[in-house]
Structures are given as C-alpha cells and as structure tokens.
Scaffold this active site. Structure first.
Site, PDB file in Angstrom:
ATOM      1  N   ASP A  54      56.480  39.260  45.615  1.00 23.52           N
ATOM      2  CA  ASP A  54      56.577  37.808  45.398  1.00 23.52           C
ATOM      3  C   ASP A  54      57.807  37.451  45.316  1.00 23.52           C
ATOM      4  OD1 ASP A  54      53.413  38.556  45.561  1.00 23.52           O
ATOM      5  OD2 ASP A  54      53.542  38.384  43.594  1.00 23.52           O
ATOM      6  N   TYR A 109      57.520  49.960  38.270  1.00 21.85           N
ATOM      7  CA  TYR A 109      57.583  48.225  37.815  1.00 21.85           C
ATOM      8  C   TYR A 109      58.407  48.024  36.849  1.00 21.85           C
ATOM      9  CZ  TYR A 109      56.485  46.383  42.040  1.00 21.85           C
ATOM     10  OH  TYR A 109      55.635  45.727  43.590  1.00 21.85           O
TER      11      TYR A 109
END
Length: 257
Positions: A54, A109
């Site tokens: 994003d 992540y």
C-alpha cells in the site's frame, strides 16, 4: 528474451502504492519506466509483481518478474539502477516462463514501533495469539479471497528503544499486519486487554484501528529452490550516499528543535 526475477527495495512514501494507478506514481509504473529507458517496452517486459504494498509501505526485497534481452544480470541491474528514481534493484534469478511470483513459499514483513510506554510482555502475549490458523475477518480489509489463513509466526523483539514485530506467512490479507499491529499496540499501551483481542479473533465486531503504513516493511519474498544473486555490493553506493546525506540533513534539523 528470457524471464528474470529481480528483488527490489524502495521507500513507500515516494510512491502511491505498488500497483499501477492512472495519474499516480507507483512502484510498477517506475519499473516499467526504467525498463523502457534501457530499451524494453511494457508489452515485451510482461511485468508481474510478487506482493502488493500500500501507499507508504516500504520494501527491502519485493520481487518483480519481466522479460529481458540482457544476457548479463550484473549489467542489467547496473543499467536499471542508473536510470531509477527511488527503486534499488538488488539481486536477480533466471526463472521459467511459467514462474508466477505471486506463488511464494513465504513472505516476511517487519513493523517497527517505539517501545516507550509499552508493556512489552503484554504485547508479546498478544502477538502470540495471532499465530496459527484463524479467521482474520476482523483484522483485514476483505477482498476476493477468504479471510481464514495460517499465520506461521509473529515474533516481537525489543532493542535500543525500538520494538520490531516480524510476521511470516505464505501470504497476507489486505491491511492484516497493520490491523494486527494496532491491536498489539493497544494491549501494550493498556488501551485494550488480551480478552478484547481474543473476542475479535472469534468474530466479535471489535476494531483496534489501523497502524501507520510507513513503519511497515516487506523484508523478503522467499521461493524454495530459487537463489537470488547480488552481483555487485557497490552497484548503487552513490545513490545510497546521496540519500543518506539527505536524511542526515533532516535528522540534524529535528535534533535542533
């Protein structure tokens, strides 16, 4: 032409996300522009991306796959780094024509938080709740995929005033990590209790908000049996030095306040 997978790094605040969007600067758009600059059209490149990030989310090793006429990977990466603005082309691997970068074996992540005011043991207990298979419907933005998935691990470490939360899974749902991090933060700061998170995992309509995007980094995308090679450690040293100097100026400004 041959098919090649390339690991790239970028700071998310320079792009409006990874996927192409009309009129906006995106990671895919920059890669397509870079390929065109070294003689490869968008049609010939047939670009595919491993992981969507994003707006504001960073990456150290996202994967882009495309066709190239370059025989030498070192020359290719050097050429791409020479024309790129904001993307660092790090390593590469030759892949088959049927290789799909979306089918990774694992994605990793990392989310970074300040540890000040945080009850770290409580945050660790909260993080452990998310490991294993769950229906994450209350912790994601639903899209065309189901919301039940297996979270392989969520580990939390504290060092030098920073908390790092590492997430490992085959894939991740939209906004999942940022919503989970918001829940962990709420528990660590005493704004919620473990029971609240357990009820949300059991489907109760409880929201803990969503954590900021710029503290999240895609650190790696892993494929069993594929080795990515970085041909030259210094292939973008000049660019790194320039960016480091720019950030040192910013740090000096804020430290003077």
């Amino acid at each position: 032409m041959r098919r090649i997978a390339v690991k790239i790094a970028y700071l998310g605040d320079e792009f409006s996300g990874s996927q192409i969007q009309p009129g906006l600067r995106t990671v895919e758009g920059e890669v397509i522009s870079n390929l065109a600059a070294i003689g490869c059209s968008e049609e010939d490149a047939c670009l595919k991306c491993a992981s969507r990030t994003d707006k504001g989310v960073n990456a150290l090793n996202n994967v882009m796959v495309f066709n190239t006429r370059f025989d030498d990977d070192a020359v290719l990466l050097k050429a791409l780094n020479a024309v790129s603005k904001g993307i660092f082309y790090r390593s590469s691997a030759t892949v088959g024509d049927d290789f799909n970068p979306r089918h990774a074996n694992e994605r990793v992540y990392r989310y970074v938080l300040p540890s000040a005011g945080m009850d770290v043991p409580a945050a660790e207990r909260c993080a452990a709740l998310f490991e294993g298979e769950h229906d994450f419907v209350r912790f994601c933005k639903p899209d065309d995929r189901g919301t039940r998935m297996n979270m392989r691990s969520v580990t939390l470490t504290k060092k030098n005033g920073i908390i790092m939360i590492e997430f490992r899974s085959e894939y991740f749902l939209w906004n999942l990590i940022r919503r989970i991090t918001a829940a962990i933060t709420a528990v660590g700061r005493g704004d919620a209790v473990i029971g609240d998170v357990e009820r949300a995992l059991n489907g109760e309509a409880i929201s803990f908000g969503i954590a900021r995007p710029d503290a999240l980094t895609l650190t790696d995308v892993i494929y069993n049996g594929i080795e990515f090679i970085q041909p030259a450690a210094d292939m973008f040293d000049g660019r790194v030095s320039e960016e480091t100097f720019r950030w040192s100026l910013r740090n000096a400004f804020f430290n003077s306040l």
